[in-house]
Design a protein around this motif. Sequence first.
Motif, PDB file in Angstrom:
ATOM      1  N   ARG A  56       0.601  -1.373   0.340  1.00  0.00           N
ATOM      2  CA  ARG A  56      -0.266   0.364  -0.274  1.00  0.00           C
ATOM      3  C   ARG A  56       1.237   1.322  -0.020  1.00  0.00           C
ATOM      4  O   ARG A  56       0.872   2.155  -0.408  1.00  0.00           O
ATOM      5  CB  ARG A  56      -1.117  -0.257   1.434  1.00  0.00           C
ATOM      6  N   MET A  57       1.737   1.392   0.818  1.00  0.00           N
ATOM      7  CA  MET A  57       3.022   2.554   0.645  1.00  0.00           C
ATOM      8  C   MET A  57       3.222   2.772  -0.497  1.00  0.00           C
ATOM      9  O   MET A  57       3.813   3.805  -1.286  1.00  0.00           O
ATOM     10  CB  MET A  57       3.760   1.854   1.807  1.00  0.00           C
ATOM     11  N   LEU A  58       3.876   1.681  -1.200  1.00  0.00           N
ATOM     12  CA  LEU A  58       4.543   1.519  -2.564  1.00  0.00           C
ATOM     13  C   LEU A  58       3.708   1.635  -3.800  1.00  0.00           C
ATOM     14  O   LEU A  58       3.850   1.604  -5.090  1.00  0.00           O
ATOM     15  CB  LEU A  58       5.168   0.603  -2.849  1.00  0.00           C
ATOM     16  N   LYS A  59       2.363   2.050  -3.201  1.00  0.00           N
ATOM     17  CA  LYS A  59       0.528   1.836  -4.198  1.00  0.00           C
ATOM     18  C   LYS A  59       0.839   0.925  -5.353  1.00  0.00           C
ATOM     19  O   LYS A  59       0.548   1.440  -6.371  1.00  0.00           O
ATOM     20  CB  LYS A  59       1.261   3.170  -5.439  1.00  0.00           C
ATOM     21  N   LEU A  60       0.796  -0.527  -4.979  1.00  0.00           N
ATOM     22  CA  LEU A  60       0.768  -1.539  -5.733  1.00  0.00           C
ATOM     23  C   LEU A  60      -0.094  -2.129  -5.206  1.00  0.00           C
ATOM     24  O   LEU A  60      -0.265  -3.015  -4.144  1.00  0.00           O
ATOM     25  CB  LEU A  60       2.499  -2.728  -5.265  1.00  0.00           C
ATOM     26  N   ASP A  61      -1.086  -1.790  -5.123  1.00  0.00           N
ATOM     27  CA  ASP A  61      -2.844  -1.711  -5.363  1.00  0.00           C
ATOM     28  C   ASP A  61      -2.916  -3.484  -5.240  1.00  0.00           C
ATOM     29  O   ASP A  61      -3.739  -4.411  -4.599  1.00  0.00           O
ATOM     30  CB  ASP A  61      -3.756  -1.035  -6.409  1.00  0.00           C
ATOM     31  N   SER A  62      -2.966  -4.310  -6.673  1.00  0.00           N
ATOM     32  CA  SER A  62      -3.193  -5.605  -7.247  1.00  0.00           C
ATOM     33  C   SER A  62      -2.418  -6.428  -5.709  1.00  0.00           C
ATOM     34  O   SER A  62      -3.276  -7.442  -5.292  1.00  0.00           O
ATOM     35  CB  SER A  62      -2.321  -6.286  -8.251  1.00  0.00           C
ATOM     36  N   ILE A  63      -1.092  -6.414  -5.686  1.00  0.00           N
ATOM     37  CA  ILE A  63      -0.439  -7.258  -4.540  1.00  0.00           C
ATOM     38  C   ILE A  63      -1.358  -7.153  -2.822  1.00  0.00           C
ATOM     39  O   ILE A  63      -1.603  -8.028  -2.330  1.00  0.00           O
ATOM     40  CB  ILE A  63       1.157  -6.077  -4.515  1.00  0.00           C
ATOM     41  N   ALA A  64      -2.068  -5.666  -2.312  1.00  0.00           N
ATOM     42  CA  ALA A  64      -2.419  -4.894  -1.641  1.00  0.00           C
ATOM     43  C   ALA A  64      -3.604  -5.671  -0.934  1.00  0.00           C
ATOM     44  O   ALA A  64      -3.634  -5.885  -0.259  1.00  0.00           O
ATOM     45  CB  ALA A  64      -2.105  -3.761  -1.043  1.00  0.00           C
ATOM     46  N   GLU A  65      -4.256  -5.645  -2.367  1.00  0.00           N
ATOM     47  CA  GLU A  65      -5.478  -6.512  -2.406  1.00  0.00           C
ATOM     48  C   GLU A  65      -5.513  -7.557  -1.901  1.00  0.00           C
ATOM     49  O   GLU A  65      -6.019  -8.244  -0.958  1.00  0.00           O
ATOM     50  CB  GLU A  65      -6.567  -6.210  -3.523  1.00  0.00           C
ATOM     51  N   THR A  66      -4.858  -8.421  -2.799  1.00  0.00           N
ATOM     52  CA  THR A  66      -5.021  -9.888  -2.627  1.00  0.00           C
ATOM     53  C   THR A  66      -4.250 -10.159  -1.576  1.00  0.00           C
ATOM     54  O   THR A  66      -5.129 -10.777  -0.278  1.00  0.00           O
ATOM     55  CB  THR A  66      -4.162 -10.363  -3.277  1.00  0.00           C
ATOM     56  N   ALA A  67      -3.170  -9.368  -0.969  1.00  0.00           N
ATOM     57  CA  ALA A  67      -3.031  -9.663   0.156  1.00  0.00           C
ATOM     58  C   ALA A  67      -3.800  -9.985   1.651  1.00  0.00           C
ATOM     59  O   ALA A  67      -3.841 -10.041   2.802  1.00  0.00           O
ATOM     60  CB  ALA A  67      -1.450  -8.895   0.749  1.00  0.00           C
ATOM     61  N   HIS A  68      -4.524  -8.539   1.597  1.00  0.00           N
ATOM     62  CA  HIS A  68      -5.647  -7.983   2.169  1.00  0.00           C
ATOM     63  C   HIS A  68      -6.675  -8.652   2.475  1.00  0.00           C
ATOM     64  O   HIS A  68      -7.213  -9.981   3.608  1.00  0.00           O
ATOM     65  CB  HIS A  68      -6.343  -7.144   1.858  1.00  0.00           C
ATOM     66  N   GLN A  69      -7.490  -9.634   1.777  1.00  0.00           N
ATOM     67  CA  GLN A  69      -7.892 -11.074   1.704  1.00  0.00           C
ATOM     68  C   GLN A  69      -7.193 -12.062   1.744  1.00  0.00           C
ATOM     69  O   GLN A  69      -7.828 -13.318   2.631  1.00  0.00           O
ATOM     70  CB  GLN A  69      -8.338 -10.903   0.980  1.00  0.00           C
ATOM     71  N   LEU A  70      -5.964 -12.294   1.755  1.00  0.00           N
ATOM     72  CA  LEU A  70      -5.297 -13.111   2.579  1.00  0.00           C
ATOM     73  C   LEU A  70      -5.253 -13.037   3.999  1.00  0.00           C
ATOM     74  O   LEU A  70      -5.331 -14.281   4.663  1.00  0.00           O
ATOM     75  CB  LEU A  70      -3.974 -13.874   1.461  1.00  0.00           C
ATOM     76  N   GLU A  71      -5.253 -12.378   4.570  1.00  0.00           N
ATOM     77  CA  GLU A  71      -5.270 -11.738   5.711  1.00  0.00           C
ATOM     78  C   GLU A  71      -6.245 -12.214   6.414  1.00  0.00           C
ATOM     79  O   GLU A  71      -6.012 -12.488   7.806  1.00  0.00           O
ATOM     80  CB  GLU A  71      -4.451 -10.254   5.923  1.00  0.00           C
ATOM     81  N   GLU A  72      -6.818 -11.586   5.992  1.00  0.00           N
ATOM     82  CA  GLU A  72      -9.008 -11.796   6.556  1.00  0.00           C
ATOM     83  C   GLU A  72      -9.223 -13.207   6.874  1.00  0.00           C
ATOM     84  O   GLU A  72      -9.394 -13.251   7.688  1.00  0.00           O
ATOM     85  CB  GLU A  72      -9.648 -11.019   5.529  1.00  0.00           C
ATOM     86  N   VAL A  73      -8.237 -14.039   5.943  1.00  0.00           N
ATOM     87  CA  VAL A  73      -8.786 -15.164   5.686  1.00  0.00           C
ATOM     88  C   VAL A  73      -8.119 -15.587   7.144  1.00  0.00           C
ATOM     89  O   VAL A  73      -8.590 -16.806   8.449  1.00  0.00           O
ATOM     90  CB  VAL A  73      -9.062 -16.242   4.912  1.00  0.00           C
ATOM     91  N   LEU A  74      -6.586 -15.352   7.320  1.00  0.00           N
ATOM     92  CA  LEU A  74      -5.830 -16.354   8.500  1.00  0.00           C
ATOM     93  C   LEU A  74      -6.212 -15.536  10.002  1.00  0.00           C
ATOM     94  O   LEU A  74      -5.973 -16.024  10.957  1.00  0.00           O
ATOM     95  CB  LEU A  74      -4.139 -15.979   8.192  1.00  0.00           C
ATOM     96  N   GLY A  75      -7.094 -13.928   9.731  1.00  0.00           N
ATOM     97  CA  GLY A  75      -7.426 -13.313  10.921  1.00  0.00           C
ATOM     98  C   GLY A  75      -8.302 -14.370  11.556  1.00  0.00           C
ATOM     99  O   GLY A  75      -8.796 -14.421  12.477  1.00  0.00           O
ATOM    100  N   ALA A  76      -9.343 -15.108  10.752  1.00  0.00           N
ATOM    101  CA  ALA A  76     -10.548 -15.825  11.077  1.00  0.00           C
ATOM    102  C   ALA A  76      -9.611 -16.826  11.011  1.00  0.00           C
ATOM    103  O   ALA A  76     -10.797 -17.446  12.426  1.00  0.00           O
ATOM    104  CB  ALA A  76     -11.435 -15.873  10.197  1.00  0.00           C
ATOM    105  N   LEU A  77      -9.513 -17.917  10.705  1.00  0.00           N
ATOM    106  CA  LEU A  77      -8.194 -18.550  11.754  1.00  0.00           C
ATOM    107  C   LEU A  77      -7.751 -18.555  13.131  1.00  0.00           C
ATOM    108  O   LEU A  77      -7.598 -19.162  13.974  1.00  0.00           O
ATOM    109  CB  LEU A  77      -7.304 -19.463  10.613  1.00  0.00           C
ATOM    110  N   ARG A  78      -7.007 -17.611  13.066  1.00  0.00           N
ATOM    111  CA  ARG A  78      -6.105 -17.018  14.280  1.00  0.00           C
ATOM    112  C   ARG A  78      -7.401 -17.118  15.301  1.00  0.00           C
ATOM    113  O   ARG A  78      -7.333 -17.390  16.578  1.00  0.00           O
ATOM    114  CB  ARG A  78      -5.844 -15.889  14.528  1.00  0.00           C
ATOM    115  N   ASP A  79      -8.359 -16.162  15.433  1.00  0.00           N
ATOM    116  CA  ASP A  79      -9.871 -15.809  15.791  1.00  0.00           C
ATOM    117  C   ASP A  79     -10.707 -17.079  16.133  1.00  0.00           C
ATOM    118  O   ASP A  79     -11.070 -16.883  17.396  1.00  0.00           O
ATOM    119  CB  ASP A  79     -10.543 -14.619  15.253  1.00  0.00           C
ATOM    120  N   GLY A  80     -10.186 -18.241  15.432  1.00  0.00           N
ATOM    121  CA  GLY A  80     -10.969 -19.164  15.877  1.00  0.00           C
ATOM    122  C   GLY A  80     -12.308 -19.607  14.953  1.00  0.00           C
ATOM    123  O   GLY A  80     -12.696 -19.828  15.307  1.00  0.00           O
ATOM    124  N   LYS A  81     -12.924 -18.563  14.181  1.00  0.00           N
ATOM    125  CA  LYS A  81     -14.317 -18.645  13.199  1.00  0.00           C
ATOM    126  C   LYS A  81     -14.216 -19.695  13.082  1.00  0.00           C
ATOM    127  O   LYS A  81     -15.324 -19.964  11.646  1.00  0.00           O
ATOM    128  CB  LYS A  81     -14.343 -16.961  12.635  1.00  0.00           C
TER     129      LYS A  81
END
Length: 743
Positions: A56-81
């Motif tokens: 995001r800092m380097l305006k690489l939007d496609s990488i940021a968007e994909t990594a964000h969705q990946l992070e959301e899934v891992l966050g749900a796993l971390r929270d036991g959802k």
Amino acid sequence: MALDIKKFLGRFTGEARDHLARLEGGLTALSAGDGLDGETINGLFRAAHTIKGSARMLKLDSIAETAHQLEEVLGALRDGKLQQPPELGSLLMRGVDAISALVEQVEPSGGQLPPADQSLCAALAQAAAGTPPAAAAESPGATNQPDPDPEPELDIPPSAPAAASSAGVRAPETVRVRLEKLDELIKLMGEVVSGQTKLRQQLLHARALDAAFQSLLSESHGAQGVDTARLAEQTAALHRFTLGLRDLVMEEELLSGDLNDRALIMRMLPLAIVFDPIARVARELGRDLGKEVHCEISGGEIELDRHLIDRLSDVLVHLLRNAIDHGIESAQERQAAGKPRLGRIRLSARQEGVGVLIEIGDDGRGLDRDRILAKAVQKGLIEPARATGINDDQVAELIFQPGFSTSAIITDVSGRGVGMDVVKRTIVDDLQGVVSVSSRPGAGALMRIQLPVSLAVMRILVFQAAGKAFGLTAQHVAELIRVPKGETIEVAGRPAIVLRNEFLPLIPLAELLRLDDSAPGAGETALDRRPGGKAHLVVVIKIHESKLGLVVDRLIDERDMVIKPLPEHLRGLGLVAGIVVTGTDELVSVLQAPALLAAARRARGEALSAPEQSRARDTPAGGQQILVVDDSRNTREIEKEILEAHGYRVTLAEDGLEGWQKALSGHFDAVLTDIDMPAMDGFSLTARLRENDRYRGIPIVIVTSRQKEEDKQRGIQVGADAYIVKGDFNQSSLVETLQNLLG
């Protein structure tokens, strides 16, 4: 000035590859049906989060968007959802592969990437929401393609390296190296440079020996009993050896110097890393203080050693806060003064000589001479009778005194009085630099910071005074001159010369350092008593616009050297910045030019000398009595423990009413109070204490969780001296605030 992101693309790809490798390792186990523990999932989450933030800092939007969705899934796993089926691991691995393909395109494309795979992002989003991976892949909303593909392809141009079959084995163009290893390399290079000095010293010995043999050969011609032919042969061999050694030393010096320069370049970073966030900080701080501020930045492409960059960030932020809080007026004040509503701050950098000059200027009210002098008299820094005779430069220097502040109330923004002296110590002692301030009433102030490019190896001038060797960094040496003894004059009873139509004060370095105890005779100056020829050797040092001529005995050397820090128990002496080792293993003290200039001013009676009581803030509290009022038992005990550890005697009160009663029944040197308390709040307690003659001048500090500007203004109105927000609370801020108020 906009940040050139292309400079950081290589560093991003190297870092991203490391995080992707960590993600791949963890998700492979998940795809194989092995469950992951919480710590592993948390590590994978942090890796995806880091990739997203950097992209995001380097305006690489496609990488940021994909990594964000990946992070959301891992966050749900971390929270036991979510559960951990192998299908989820496969879906996450597809996300990692997509990011990897995009990362490989970053450098070749200059950061111009294709859009993210929307079908993959939709599948990850649904998985994060609890939809099973298989169902997500078949969901009509998950893809726009009529035939769902378990391995969706990215929209990558044919020319992109990731489209080539060899993309997976292409060697990276950059290599990541841990900073500790780089520091070790540069430290080792410094030792190599120091070794070259010793090698050159051996060359001097060889030359002296060669000259002695040549002299012996010339004297032996015709002498009886001397094998002249054999002596000539040995002399010629020694001469050839000396010439070969000279060539070798010169070649090694060139190679080691080039290698050292290249090693230092590896640790150089652009000032944009520090400068670019400053504009945002200025806007946010301006909004917090109800002011309109715009920050102009230039010179961000100038590079400094990373060690300087790291220490410089806090210094610049503090100076920025001071400029906005003390310098820039409110929009209403600016309009009344005929200024535009928008206050301007200029942050710039440029090369100057062998160093870098950084300037922070504003178009605010400038330094308030009268308030600074009044505060200096109040704190005992100057005698009241001297206040009218102090020039503007001396007034500006007062703000660097420990514990000095003209703020109406000490807050978390500025005014604690422990900032500008720390800024000066950091720049002068730690960074081998110089800081100064100039001001025009009503037109703003300008802070100037002069720094070397690197601290690893510095150009040092070594000279002798009173039989002892000393050094100065080249950035502070303006020139070397020889002055005939008959050309010195007296200005205000002190020796000086006229150099290019300006007076240059002269002082023997031995006298300045008190190395020469002999007293002059009648009508005799220290310069008249100096031994030597018909001229004085003068080292002219320059600190911004101020110059001083140091009279020395002789020059010894001038070359790149490594400055060794002083032992811990010798630091803070002021005059000495460190030591260097000469080719003869002699330890030479490197003097601080700003300290020499200040010492010369004191010798001429031009400097402001702080009385001993002004330095009492560095001594133990000596049993001063403090009243702490807070309805939180935990807060009371924490403050009590901190204060008693620094020598204060503490009395506790549970609310404002009890605090008022204890204040009337005893005597306290300072009062600390919360605001929100039963029976009587802190504002009311402060106002009532100020109405009492005994507490009219006693320091009162408000320690509260309220951080709104109107609460701070009310604290000023009721008479508080300091306002500390509990969210920003730390031990040093409390103790330093009390020391400032009580000192």
